[in-house]
Design an enzyme around this catalytic site. Structure first.
Site, PDB file in Angstrom:
ATOM      1  N   HIS A 406       0.827  -1.208   0.000  1.00 23.73           N
ATOM      2  CA  HIS A 406       0.000   0.000   0.000  1.00 23.73           C
ATOM      3  C   HIS A 406       0.866   1.265   0.000  1.00 23.73           C
ATOM      4  O   HIS A 406       0.602   2.184   0.783  1.00 23.73           O
ATOM      5  CB  HIS A 406      -0.899   0.050   1.250  1.00 23.73           C
ATOM      6  CG  HIS A 406      -1.953  -1.004   1.288  1.00 23.73           C
ATOM      7  ND1 HIS A 406      -2.696  -1.284   2.414  1.00 23.73           N
ATOM      8  CD2 HIS A 406      -2.406  -1.845   0.332  1.00 23.73           C
ATOM      9  CE1 HIS A 406      -3.562  -2.254   2.151  1.00 23.73           C
ATOM     10  NE2 HIS A 406      -3.396  -2.623   0.899  1.00 23.73           N
TER      11      HIS A 406
HETATM   12  C1  LIG Z   1      -0.013  -7.716  -4.384  1.00 18.59           C
HETATM   13  C2  LIG Z   1      -0.915  -6.558  -4.049  1.00 18.59           C
HETATM   14  C3  LIG Z   1      -2.057  -6.778  -3.287  1.00 18.59           C
HETATM   15  C4  LIG Z   1      -2.894  -5.711  -2.977  1.00 18.59           C
HETATM   16  N1  LIG Z   1      -4.094  -5.968  -2.359  1.00 18.59           N
HETATM   17  C5  LIG Z   1      -4.988  -4.957  -2.232  1.00 18.59           C
HETATM   18  C6  LIG Z   1      -6.325  -5.218  -1.803  1.00 18.59           C
HETATM   19  O1  LIG Z   1      -6.738  -6.351  -1.580  1.00 18.59           O
HETATM   20  N2  LIG Z   1      -7.169  -4.155  -1.657  1.00 18.59           N
HETATM   21  C7  LIG Z   1      -6.769  -2.881  -1.909  1.00 18.59           C
HETATM   22  O2  LIG Z   1      -7.567  -1.957  -1.742  1.00 18.59           O
HETATM   23  N3  LIG Z   1      -5.526  -2.607  -2.349  1.00 18.59           N
HETATM   24  C8  LIG Z   1      -4.646  -3.617  -2.554  1.00 18.59           C
HETATM   25  N4  LIG Z   1      -3.421  -3.353  -3.083  1.00 18.59           N
HETATM   26  C9  LIG Z   1      -3.071  -1.960  -3.386  1.00 18.59           C
HETATM   27  C10 LIG Z   1      -3.852  -1.355  -4.538  1.00 18.59           C
HETATM   28  O3  LIG Z   1      -4.089  -2.289  -5.560  1.00 18.59           O
HETATM   29  C11 LIG Z   1      -3.090  -0.127  -5.050  1.00 18.59           C
HETATM   30  O4  LIG Z   1      -2.925   0.788  -3.994  1.00 18.59           O
HETATM   31  C12 LIG Z   1      -3.788   0.612  -6.168  1.00 18.59           C
HETATM   32  O5  LIG Z   1      -4.089  -0.264  -7.226  1.00 18.59           O
HETATM   33  C13 LIG Z   1      -2.896   1.751  -6.629  1.00 18.59           C
HETATM   34  O6  LIG Z   1      -3.397   2.297  -7.812  1.00 18.59           O
HETATM   35  P1  LIG Z   1      -2.557   3.342  -8.649  1.00 18.59           P
HETATM   36  O7  LIG Z   1      -3.395   3.701  -9.808  1.00 18.59           O
HETATM   37  O8  LIG Z   1      -2.079   4.413  -7.761  1.00 18.59           O
HETATM   38  O9  LIG Z   1      -1.234   2.595  -9.123  1.00 18.59           O
HETATM   39  P2  LIG Z   1      -1.012   1.243  -9.920  1.00 18.59           P
HETATM   40  O10 LIG Z   1      -2.103   0.291  -9.656  1.00 18.59           O
HETATM   41  O11 LIG Z   1       0.390   0.846  -9.624  1.00 18.59           O
HETATM   42  O12 LIG Z   1      -1.142   1.660 -11.457  1.00 18.59           O
HETATM   43  C14 LIG Z   1      -0.141   2.356 -12.121  1.00 18.59           C
HETATM   44  C15 LIG Z   1      -0.188   1.992 -13.591  1.00 18.59           C
HETATM   45  O13 LIG Z   1       0.715   2.803 -14.305  1.00 18.59           O
HETATM   46  C16 LIG Z   1       1.487   2.007 -15.179  1.00 18.59           C
HETATM   47  N5  LIG Z   1       2.789   2.689 -15.339  1.00 18.59           N
HETATM   48  C17 LIG Z   1       3.746   2.892 -14.409  1.00 18.59           C
HETATM   49  N6  LIG Z   1       4.765   3.584 -14.940  1.00 18.59           N
HETATM   50  C18 LIG Z   1       4.451   3.834 -16.203  1.00 18.59           C
HETATM   51  C19 LIG Z   1       5.108   4.504 -17.267  1.00 18.59           C
HETATM   52  N7  LIG Z   1       6.303   5.071 -17.096  1.00 18.59           N
HETATM   53  N8  LIG Z   1       4.501   4.556 -18.478  1.00 18.59           N
HETATM   54  C20 LIG Z   1       3.275   3.990 -18.680  1.00 18.59           C
HETATM   55  N9  LIG Z   1       2.597   3.349 -17.708  1.00 18.59           N
HETATM   56  C21 LIG Z   1       3.185   3.269 -16.481  1.00 18.59           C
HETATM   57  C22 LIG Z   1       1.602   0.665 -14.471  1.00 18.59           C
HETATM   58  O14 LIG Z   1       1.905  -0.359 -15.392  1.00 18.59           O
HETATM   59  C23 LIG Z   1       0.215   0.543 -13.884  1.00 18.59           C
HETATM   60  O15 LIG Z   1      -0.679   0.006 -14.839  1.00 18.59           O
HETATM   61  C24 LIG Z   1      -2.554  -4.396  -3.400  1.00 18.59           C
HETATM   62  C25 LIG Z   1      -1.410  -4.179  -4.176  1.00 18.59           C
HETATM   63  C26 LIG Z   1      -0.601  -5.254  -4.509  1.00 18.59           C
HETATM   64  C27 LIG Z   1       0.616  -4.985  -5.355  1.00 18.59           C
END
Ligand SMILES: Cc1cc2nc3c(=O)[nH]c(=O)nc-3n(C[C@H](O)[C@H](O)[C@H](O)COP(=O)(O)OP(=O)(O)OC[C@H]3O[C@@H](n4cnc5c(N)ncnc54)[C@H](O)[C@@H]3O)c2cc1C
Length: 475
Positions: A406
């Protein structure tokens, strides 16, 4: 596609009213609980809506939320045990968070619902104003000398391209990659960028304020043969379970084993809000006894088949802050992550109190009637201490610290007066025109829940800001 929502544990947990009231109190108008609740509900399509309090739940959004169609006996045992231990049965996304229950998850029909499934696939190829370029990695944000962001540079199949923005650039690369991208583009701490010979565009505290819910996985519950669901791969594939999943999306493979059990504890009577969460992983307990290192490194089957449970005790209110830096100005390398868990030793206290509560569950009827017990096996680094003592818990937490996955906070939202703020309360990067960050990195303080639901709420708010700011030109 879908980022971590495509690989996460699917738990849909928003956190506490106090978290968002806290964000607003820091100088972020529009982010109090009353103001963010409509944005949680906006995307929610709660499939159990009939039984839920409509003050807190929505039914018409894109994101399906439901309980798993199948709940196994160990998950029931855990909920019963936490309940006997004093935690009421609650809707933890509703009026009261402290308590226990089976998980609400981003799941429909026993299948994962990622943000890609929910929001992008239904409109992909249908809307003229959406183009998705898979397998493309953004390596730089393009910013002109008047500090207007006007596009991004990205690499695809080994070739470098530019995409130009007519209105604004939105970065949603997550808590590790959004700050990396900003820094590569000259937005970050001036001395750090100077050391890497990156031209400074805007001096901001990008990468600071990194935090997470620190946890550990040192205690293991052994299940008796009556309750264990362990099966060989052959049994799984050849039996009714695979058939059931394939045909009717039910049975153990449609669920998440003990991950189904979610509990929130106030570990001290004077606290107003929970400071500890319990969530489970699975294991094979005999393997843990054979090699008592890190329990969740044991290779295992899907979450449906196990005979041991690793209860993770999570600190929901960490004080420690880490930071993220670049390793070099080369965009293809990984950033340097200084997690700094337990940099503030007080962060150990909720874990110690949580572990005491957890171990006491062995005496519940739920555990005893099923023959479940904690395995008295010390972990290597802590075997000089009495198993189960506070000192043992502290040693395990420090020696086998684990992320809850997280990470948040590295492009902190805050008012202009906040030296650590990277984006303003409308998610615009300070000092740059036409650049927003919309993802988990903007959270000023991590909520007392998980981070997927709050990130989706942040995305809904961000979308509303974009519509408000550009409304005229969309007409
Ligand atoms: C193993 C695991 C289990 C989890 N379990 C839970 C759960 O059960 N419940 C919950 O609420 N949360 C959970 N989380 C956390 C939650 O999923 C994340 O906090 C949330 O998805 C974050 O979203 P985000 O959009 O900030 O980032 P991310 O989900 O990391 O999305 C970022 C996106 O940007 C893309 N990206 C990155 N850099 C670049 C670039 N330079 N160019 C183009 N694309 C790029 C990545 O490929 C990705 O698709 C978990 C996370 C993990 C890893």
């Amino acid at each position: 596609m879908g980022g971590s929502s495509s690989i996460n544990s699917m738990s849909y947990i928003r956190g506490n009213r106090a978290d968002y009231d806290g964000w607003a109190a820091l100088g972020n108008p529009g982010w109090s609980y009353e103001e963010v609740l409509p944005f949680f509900k906006k995307s929610e399509r709660n499939l159990d809506y009939g039984g839920m309090d409509r003050t807190y739940h929505g039914a018409d959004g894109e994101l399906s939320i439901s309980r798993y169609p199948y709940i196994d006996d160990p998950a029931i045992m855990l909920t019963e045990a936490f309940n006997e231990g004093g935690l009421p049965l609650v809707d933890y996304n509703g009026a009261q968070q402290v308590g226990t229950n089976q998980a609400q998850s981003t799941v429909e029909n026993g299948m994962r619902v990622s943000t890609n499934n929910a929001f992008i696939q239904p409109i992909r190829y249908r809307r003229k104003n959406l183009t998705v370029k898979p397998n493309s990695e953004v390596i730089k944000i393009l910013i002109d000398e008047d500090k207007n962001a006007y596009g991004v540079q990205f690499i695809r199949n080994g070739k470098i391209y530019k995409a130009h923005a007519r209105k604004e650039v939105i970065i949603s690369a997550g808590s590790l990659n959004s700050p990396k991208l900003l820094m590569l583009s000259g937005i970050g701490p001036s001395d750090h960028l100077h050391n890497l010979h990156i031209d400074l565009v805007q001096d901001l505290a990008v990468g600071e304020n990194l935090h997470d819910h620190p946890t550990f996985n040192g205690y293991v519950i052994a299940l008796s043969n009556r309750t264990a669901t362990l099966a060989s791969q052959r049994q799984i594939l050849g039996t009714v379970q695979a058939f059931k999943y394939d045909e009717i999306k039910n049975g153990p493979l449609s669920a998440n084993g003990p991950v189904n059990s979610i509990s929130f504890l106030k570990s001290e009577p004077h606290l107003k809000e929970p400071d500890v969460k319990f969530q489970m992983d699975i294991t094979i307990w005999e393997e843990f006894v054979k090699e008592p290192t890190i329990a969740d490194s044991i290779p295992i089957l899907p979450n449906a088949f196990y005979n041991g449970i690793i209860p993770r005790t999570e600190n929901l209110v960490p004080k420690s802050r880490g930071k993220l830096l670049l390793n070099s100005s080369n965009p293809y390398g990984n950033p340097r992550v200084h997690a700094n868990y337990f940099g503030d030793l007080e962060d150990l206290l909720p874990l110690v109190r949580g572990a005491r509560f957890l171990l006491s569950l062995e005496n519940t009827h739920a555990f005893r009637s099923r023959g479940a017990y904690f395995v008295r096996q010390s972990l290597d680094a802590c075997k000089h201490l009495k198993w189960g003592s506070d000192d043992y818990t502290i040693c395990v937490a420090q020696s086998y610290t684990s992320s809850t996955y997280h990470p948040v906070g590295t492009c902190k939202m805050g008012p202009e007066t906040d030296r650590k703020a990277v984006v303003d309360p409308r998610l615009r990067v300070y000092g740059i025109n036409g650049l927003r960050v919309i993802d988990a990195s903007i959270m000023p303080i991590i909520p007392r829940g998980n981070t997927n639901a709050p990130t989706i709420m942040i995305a809904e708010k961000g979308a509303a800001f974009v519509l408000e700011d550009w409304h005229r030109s969309f007409l």
